[in-house]
Scaffold this active site. Structure first.
Site, PDB file in Angstrom:
ATOM      1  N   PRO A   9      60.395  73.167  28.462  1.00 19.56           N
ATOM      2  CA  PRO A   9      61.305  72.171  29.021  1.00 19.56           C
ATOM      3  C   PRO A   9      61.840  71.147  28.028  1.00 19.56           C
ATOM      4  O   PRO A   9      61.136  70.710  27.125  1.00 19.56           O
ATOM      5  CB  PRO A   9      60.450  71.476  30.097  1.00 19.56           C
ATOM      6  CG  PRO A   9      59.046  71.849  29.808  1.00 19.56           C
ATOM      7  CD  PRO A   9      59.081  73.161  29.114  1.00 19.56           C
ATOM      8  N   ASN A  10      63.099  70.824  28.246  1.00 20.41           N
ATOM      9  CA  ASN A  10      63.844  69.770  27.530  1.00 20.41           C
ATOM     10  C   ASN A  10      64.275  70.176  26.119  1.00 20.41           C
ATOM     11  O   ASN A  10      64.956  69.401  25.441  1.00 20.41           O
ATOM     12  CB  ASN A  10      63.029  68.453  27.466  1.00 20.41           C
ATOM     13  CG  ASN A  10      62.685  67.949  28.846  1.00 20.41           C
ATOM     14  OD1 ASN A  10      63.562  67.817  29.695  1.00 20.41           O
ATOM     15  ND2 ASN A  10      61.412  67.687  29.104  1.00 20.41           N
ATOM     16  N   ARG A  17      68.460  64.689  22.546  1.00 20.04           N
ATOM     17  CA  ARG A  17      67.174  64.216  23.082  1.00 20.04           C
ATOM     18  C   ARG A  17      66.423  63.400  22.024  1.00 20.04           C
ATOM     19  O   ARG A  17      66.035  63.939  20.986  1.00 20.04           O
ATOM     20  CB  ARG A  17      66.320  65.432  23.462  1.00 20.04           C
ATOM     21  CG  ARG A  17      64.928  65.087  23.907  1.00 20.04           C
ATOM     22  CD  ARG A  17      64.042  66.319  23.990  1.00 20.04           C
ATOM     23  NE  ARG A  17      62.744  65.958  24.496  1.00 20.04           N
ATOM     24  CZ  ARG A  17      61.676  66.742  24.468  1.00 20.04           C
ATOM     25  NH1 ARG A  17      61.768  67.963  23.982  1.00 20.04           N
ATOM     26  NH2 ARG A  17      60.518  66.333  24.946  1.00 20.04           N
ATOM     27  N   TYR A  22      63.158  63.817  17.517  1.00 22.53           N
ATOM     28  CA  TYR A  22      63.367  65.263  17.378  1.00 22.53           C
ATOM     29  C   TYR A  22      64.508  65.627  16.421  1.00 22.53           C
ATOM     30  O   TYR A  22      64.733  66.801  16.168  1.00 22.53           O
ATOM     31  CB  TYR A  22      63.602  65.882  18.760  1.00 22.53           C
ATOM     32  CG  TYR A  22      62.377  65.779  19.644  1.00 22.53           C
ATOM     33  CD1 TYR A  22      61.259  66.569  19.396  1.00 22.53           C
ATOM     34  CD2 TYR A  22      62.321  64.869  20.700  1.00 22.53           C
ATOM     35  CE1 TYR A  22      60.119  66.467  20.175  1.00 22.53           C
ATOM     36  CE2 TYR A  22      61.186  64.760  21.492  1.00 22.53           C
ATOM     37  CZ  TYR A  22      60.090  65.561  21.227  1.00 22.53           C
ATOM     38  OH  TYR A  22      58.956  65.459  21.996  1.00 22.53           O
ATOM     39  N   ASN A  73      57.204  77.496  21.785  1.00 19.08           N
ATOM     40  CA  ASN A  73      57.114  76.044  21.853  1.00 19.08           C
ATOM     41  C   ASN A  73      57.003  75.705  23.338  1.00 19.08           C
ATOM     42  O   ASN A  73      58.015  75.660  24.041  1.00 19.08           O
ATOM     43  CB  ASN A  73      58.334  75.362  21.244  1.00 19.08           C
ATOM     44  CG  ASN A  73      58.146  73.845  21.189  1.00 19.08           C
ATOM     45  OD1 ASN A  73      57.287  73.301  21.894  1.00 19.08           O
ATOM     46  ND2 ASN A  73      58.935  73.166  20.379  1.00 19.08           N
ATOM     47  N   ALA A  76      56.293  70.183  26.832  1.00 21.66           N
ATOM     48  CA  ALA A  76      55.290  69.403  27.580  1.00 21.66           C
ATOM     49  C   ALA A  76      54.240  70.287  28.248  1.00 21.66           C
ATOM     50  O   ALA A  76      53.108  69.838  28.477  1.00 21.66           O
ATOM     51  CB  ALA A  76      55.993  68.526  28.608  1.00 21.66           C
ATOM     52  N   GLU A  97      52.052  79.321  18.218  1.00 22.84           N
ATOM     53  CA  GLU A  97      52.458  78.094  18.925  1.00 22.84           C
ATOM     54  C   GLU A  97      53.188  77.209  17.923  1.00 22.84           C
ATOM     55  O   GLU A  97      52.679  76.990  16.814  1.00 22.84           O
ATOM     56  CB  GLU A  97      51.208  77.384  19.457  1.00 22.84           C
ATOM     57  CG  GLU A  97      51.503  76.060  20.146  1.00 22.84           C
ATOM     58  CD  GLU A  97      50.215  75.324  20.551  1.00 22.84           C
ATOM     59  OE1 GLU A  97      49.126  75.947  20.574  1.00 22.84           O
ATOM     60  OE2 GLU A  97      50.312  74.112  20.824  1.00 22.84           O
ATOM     61  N   HIS A  99      55.605  73.561  17.187  1.00 20.05           N
ATOM     62  CA  HIS A  99      56.115  72.266  17.626  1.00 20.05           C
ATOM     63  C   HIS A  99      56.996  71.690  16.533  1.00 20.05           C
ATOM     64  O   HIS A  99      56.686  71.821  15.334  1.00 20.05           O
ATOM     65  CB  HIS A  99      54.960  71.296  17.918  1.00 20.05           C
ATOM     66  CG  HIS A  99      54.072  71.770  19.012  1.00 20.05           C
ATOM     67  ND1 HIS A  99      54.415  71.668  20.340  1.00 20.05           N
ATOM     68  CD2 HIS A  99      52.883  72.413  18.966  1.00 20.05           C
ATOM     69  CE1 HIS A  99      53.455  72.215  21.066  1.00 20.05           C
ATOM     70  NE2 HIS A  99      52.508  72.673  20.270  1.00 20.05           N
ATOM     71  N   ARG A 106      50.915  61.795  17.568  1.00 23.73           N
ATOM     72  CA  ARG A 106      51.710  61.082  18.581  1.00 23.73           C
ATOM     73  C   ARG A 106      50.817  60.518  19.697  1.00 23.73           C
ATOM     74  O   ARG A 106      49.647  60.244  19.451  1.00 23.73           O
ATOM     75  CB  ARG A 106      52.807  62.021  19.108  1.00 23.73           C
ATOM     76  CG  ARG A 106      53.761  62.473  17.982  1.00 23.73           C
ATOM     77  CD  ARG A 106      54.861  63.361  18.507  1.00 23.73           C
ATOM     78  NE  ARG A 106      55.697  62.657  19.471  1.00 23.73           N
ATOM     79  CZ  ARG A 106      56.546  63.272  20.314  1.00 23.73           C
ATOM     80  NH1 ARG A 106      56.654  64.592  20.282  1.00 23.73           N
ATOM     81  NH2 ARG A 106      57.266  62.563  21.152  1.00 23.73           N
TER      82      ARG A 106
HETATM   83  C1  DQA Z   1      57.070  69.327  21.381  1.00 25.51           C
HETATM   84  C2  DQA Z   1      55.976  68.270  21.508  1.00 25.51           C
HETATM   85  C3  DQA Z   1      55.627  68.041  22.959  1.00 25.51           C
HETATM   86  O1  DQA Z   1      54.633  67.035  23.075  1.00 25.51           O
HETATM   87  C4  DQA Z   1      56.844  67.591  23.736  1.00 25.51           C
HETATM   88  O2  DQA Z   1      56.531  67.473  25.117  1.00 25.51           O
HETATM   89  C5  DQA Z   1      58.025  68.468  23.536  1.00 25.51           C
HETATM   90  C6  DQA Z   1      58.292  68.979  22.202  1.00 25.51           C
HETATM   91  C7  DQA Z   1      57.536  69.506  19.925  1.00 25.51           C
HETATM   92  O3  DQA Z   1      58.193  70.506  19.663  1.00 25.51           O
HETATM   93  O4  DQA Z   1      57.287  68.635  19.079  1.00 25.51           O
HETATM   94  O5  DQA Z   1      58.829  68.680  24.437  1.00 25.51           O
HETATM   95  O6  DQA Z   1      56.534  70.567  21.805  1.00 25.51           O
END
Ligand code: DQA
Length: 156
Positions: A9-10, A17, A22, A73, A76, A97, A99, A106
């Site tokens: 998501p997002n 964003r 990011y 990725n 959340a 995985e 990020h 964080r």
């Molecule tokens: C994320 C880190 C997560 O905590 C966050 O909710 C994201 C992006 C990252 O790519 O840094 O949506 O996965």
């Protein structure tokens, strides 16, 4: 090697964003980067994004059935989705995985990943280059003589 790059998501909002967190690279840029790098590495890649947990679980089921490698990725979902974690545990191929940020540096809630324990490895903190490193790792594993289980468990 077939690789599914799956985004939670997002992440389609990348570019607009929270750019201070990011960056300004857009999701379209990320897709183009992954496709270009995969091509240069000889990987057959698809890049997808969803805001919906059930859709992501369904894609993981498909990857498990096909034996595909996955770069995930979970966004959340990383921090609380046992459904995503359990679907990841079904994968037959390697799972990286990724990020963009380094969640360990964080907020406290980001410092738990329910996915990492079932991943082959984790790449965090390098922005979109986390994806590049993940694809390079998969290509290297593919070329390696080491059996996948040796890579996955870290056993010698
Ligand atoms: C994320 C880190 C997560 O905590 C966050 O909710 C994201 C992006 C990252 O790519 O840094 O949506 O996965």
């Amino acid at each position: 090697m077939k690789v599914r790059v799956l985004n939670g998501p997002n992440l389609a909002q990348l570019g607009s964003r929270e750019p201070d967190v990011y960056g300004h690279v857009t999701y379209a840029d990320l897709v183009e980067l992954c496709e270009g790098v995969a091509e240069s590495l000889g990987l057959d890649v698809t890049v997808e994004q969803t805001d919906h947990e059930g859709v992501l679980v369904g894609w993981l089921h498909e990857a498990a059935a096909a034996g595909d490698a996955v770069v995930l990725n979970p966004a959340a979902f990383t921090h609380y989705s046992y459904a995503v974690r359990d679907a990841c545990a079904m994968l037959q191929g390697p799972l990286v995985e990724v990020h963009l940020t380094n969640p360990a540096s964080r907020e406290e809630f980001r410092q738990t990943s329910v996915v990492s324990a079932v991943a082959s490895g984790v790449v965090s903190g390098f922005g979109v280059f986390s994806y590049v490193l993940a694809l390079q790792a998969l290509a290297a594993m593919d070329d390696s003589d080491m059996p996948a289980e040796t890579n996955k468990d870290g056993a010698t």
